[in-house]
Design a protein around this motif. Structure first.
Motif, PDB file in Angstrom:
ATOM      1  N   ARG A  50     -24.820  41.695  16.980  1.00  0.00           N
ATOM      2  CA  ARG A  50     -25.263  40.442  16.455  1.00  0.00           C
ATOM      3  C   ARG A  50     -23.909  39.586  16.488  1.00  0.00           C
ATOM      4  N   LEU A  51     -22.809  40.170  16.512  1.00  0.00           N
ATOM      5  CA  LEU A  51     -21.357  39.667  16.480  1.00  0.00           C
ATOM      6  C   LEU A  51     -20.990  39.266  17.792  1.00  0.00           C
ATOM      7  N   ASP A  52     -21.700  39.654  18.894  1.00  0.00           N
ATOM      8  CA  ASP A  52     -21.337  39.195  20.220  1.00  0.00           C
ATOM      9  C   ASP A  52     -20.022  39.525  20.725  1.00  0.00           C
ATOM     10  N   ILE A  53     -19.960  41.039  20.609  1.00  0.00           N
ATOM     11  CA  ILE A  53     -18.356  41.533  20.835  1.00  0.00           C
ATOM     12  C   ILE A  53     -18.607  42.499  21.879  1.00  0.00           C
ATOM     13  N   THR A  54     -17.450  42.911  22.415  1.00  0.00           N
ATOM     14  CA  THR A  54     -17.421  44.193  23.118  1.00  0.00           C
ATOM     15  C   THR A  54     -16.836  45.680  22.333  1.00  0.00           C
ATOM     16  N   VAL A  55     -17.407  46.459  22.473  1.00  0.00           N
ATOM     17  CA  VAL A  55     -16.953  47.752  21.594  1.00  0.00           C
ATOM     18  C   VAL A  55     -16.915  48.875  22.463  1.00  0.00           C
ATOM     19  N   PRO A 105     -29.856  48.455  24.642  1.00  0.00           N
ATOM     20  CA  PRO A 105     -30.170  47.532  25.270  1.00  0.00           C
ATOM     21  C   PRO A 105     -29.271  46.524  25.602  1.00  0.00           C
ATOM     22  N   SER A 106     -28.274  46.520  24.852  1.00  0.00           N
ATOM     23  CA  SER A 106     -27.230  45.451  24.945  1.00  0.00           C
ATOM     24  C   SER A 106     -26.131  45.653  25.833  1.00  0.00           C
ATOM     25  N   LYS A 107     -25.164  44.689  25.981  1.00  0.00           N
ATOM     26  CA  LYS A 107     -24.003  44.811  26.537  1.00  0.00           C
ATOM     27  C   LYS A 107     -22.691  44.979  25.938  1.00  0.00           C
ATOM     28  N   THR A 108     -22.973  45.439  24.650  1.00  0.00           N
ATOM     29  CA  THR A 108     -21.926  45.411  23.796  1.00  0.00           C
ATOM     30  C   THR A 108     -20.777  46.701  23.944  1.00  0.00           C
ATOM     31  N   PHE A 109     -21.661  47.954  24.348  1.00  0.00           N
ATOM     32  CA  PHE A 109     -20.769  49.009  24.470  1.00  0.00           C
ATOM     33  C   PHE A 109     -20.177  48.883  25.944  1.00  0.00           C
TER      34      PHE A 109
END
Length: 390
Positions: free
Chosen positions: A157-162, A187-191
């Motif tokens: 939800r923060l729209d970041i990369t981790v 399912p997200s592109k965060t990781f």
């Protein structure tokens, strides 16, 4: 009993530094020392268990598949280094383990290009063996995966990369494996990847890392404190030619670092890594530095990696958004959130011996005032040379 099953079960920056050291300082030597910051008490016989696990590391070797993974994913590492790594074996004689009551002592000595790989595996073994010895039950694997999934949902939800930076103080290999598997299948592109090269290969993600404090600490031993940051970065760029471009800024305080991070280096490196002190204060300093150099801060990235958790990350994002690029390396909060107290331990270079030089104390001057590490008399000398006041 805890053990490692792959020579790549280590942080990526250990291999990137090993490559650079083997090219530039092949005759340098180093000493490392275990520091028990959390004052953990180790049970009787722990030293024997740790020694046994360390001796098992000598059996590890780079497989053909692992070598091929590095060849494809790390084209900046030349074939001669990969051949060297294929022949590398841990030498347990480089490590001394002793125990007195509940106090544990671990020291390492040898050529820097060899001993550089010991830190992370030994720390992860100490953690896993400690939890095994305590026999305290952790949460289930299902719960580990659920915790990781819930955290990533919030980060989404923060729209970041981790990225995962949690090898050194993980609860165990199994917990680490469960976490990476969960993050990879979100399912997200965060990781975006992990500092652990073994898990990067296993889960087909990106190995992440550049260099650590010891790179600059050695440069201080060889060239002096005033030249450590500048020559450390120059030598890094000589080896990697623009790849692996996130510079670690806080070995001798960020204020000192930015004085030497001139326009050439500021343009050449993709960004900087934050590892101590207040992250918002650091971000403001970094933005101001790039603006003073005539560089758009939004073209650069800060990688935050200091004891991160959701609330801290959220606060950083709120400050940095629209001002500078940002990404996050999260360690223990991913790999050791199992319902037990987390360990607070480090294993640091304490002395270095450059070629044709003498054994020299090395230190780190943290951005957290009063939390410098190393020989107090050497710290006082460095602070005087660099004009640092606590």
């Amino acid at each position: 009993m805890a053990k490692l099953n792959s020579i790549l079960d280590n942080d990526f920056y250990k291999f990137t530094m090993q490559f650079a050291v083997s090219k530039m300082f092949p005759r340098a030597q180093a000493r490392y020392q275990f520091i028990n910051r959390g004052q953990h008490q180790f049970p009787e016989g722990f030293d024997h268990r740790l020694r046994t696990a360390i001796h098992e590391l000598a059996k590890l070797k780079l497989t053909k598949a692992e070598k091929e993974f590095l060849r494809i994913r790390c084209p900046y590492m030349d074939p001669t280094y990969l051949d060297f790594l294929a022949g590398y074996r841990y030498d347990p004689d480089e490590v001394q383990v002793e125990q007195s009551g509940g106090e544990l002592s671990v020291s390492i000595e040898g050529y820097w290009y060899r001993t550089i790989l010991w830190e992370v595996p030994i720390m992860s073994l100490i953690c896993e063996l400690f939890y095994e010895s305590s026999e305290q039950p952790r949460i289930s694997n299902d719960a580990v995966r659920e915790v990781a999934k819930e955290k990533m949902a919030k980060y989404d939800r923060l729209d970041i990369t981790v990225a995962d930076f949690g090898t050194r103080r993980r609860h165990s290999y199994e917990v680490h494996d469960q976490v990476i598997r969960t993050l990879k299948h979100q399912p997200s592109k965060t990781f975006i990847g992990t500092s652990n090269v073994h898990f990067a290969m296993k889960y087909e993600t990106t190995p992440i890392g550049t260099h650590a404090h010891e790179w600059f600490m050695f440069h201080a031993a060889k060239y002096g404190y005033k030249m450590a940051n500048l020559l450390g970065l120059e030598h890094w760029s000589d080896v990697y030619r623009g790849d692996l471009g996130i510079a670690l800024s806080d070995t001798y305080t960020t204020e000192v670092f930015f004085k030497q991070f001139d326009k050439k280096l500021s343009k050449l490196f993709d960004g900087v890594r934050h590892d101590s002190g207040d992250p918002v204060t650091f971000a403001a300093m970094t933005i101001a530095h790039y603006q003073q150099q005539g560089i758009d801060p939004l073209s650069k990235t800060i990688v935050f990696s200091d004891s991160l958790h959701y609330d801290k990350v959220e606060n950083i994002v709120h400050f940095c958004k629209g001002k500078i690029g940002y990404s996050f390396g999260i360690g223990t909060d991913f790999t050791n959130d199992v319902g037990l107290p987390r360990m607070n331990i480090v294993l640091k270079m304490v002395e270095a011996k450059p070629e044709d030089g003498e054994w020299t104390d090395v230190i780190k001057l943290s951005d957290e005032r009063g939390k410098h590490t190393g020989n107090p008399s050497e710290i006082a000398i460095a602070k005087q040379i660099l004009k640092i006041e606590d």
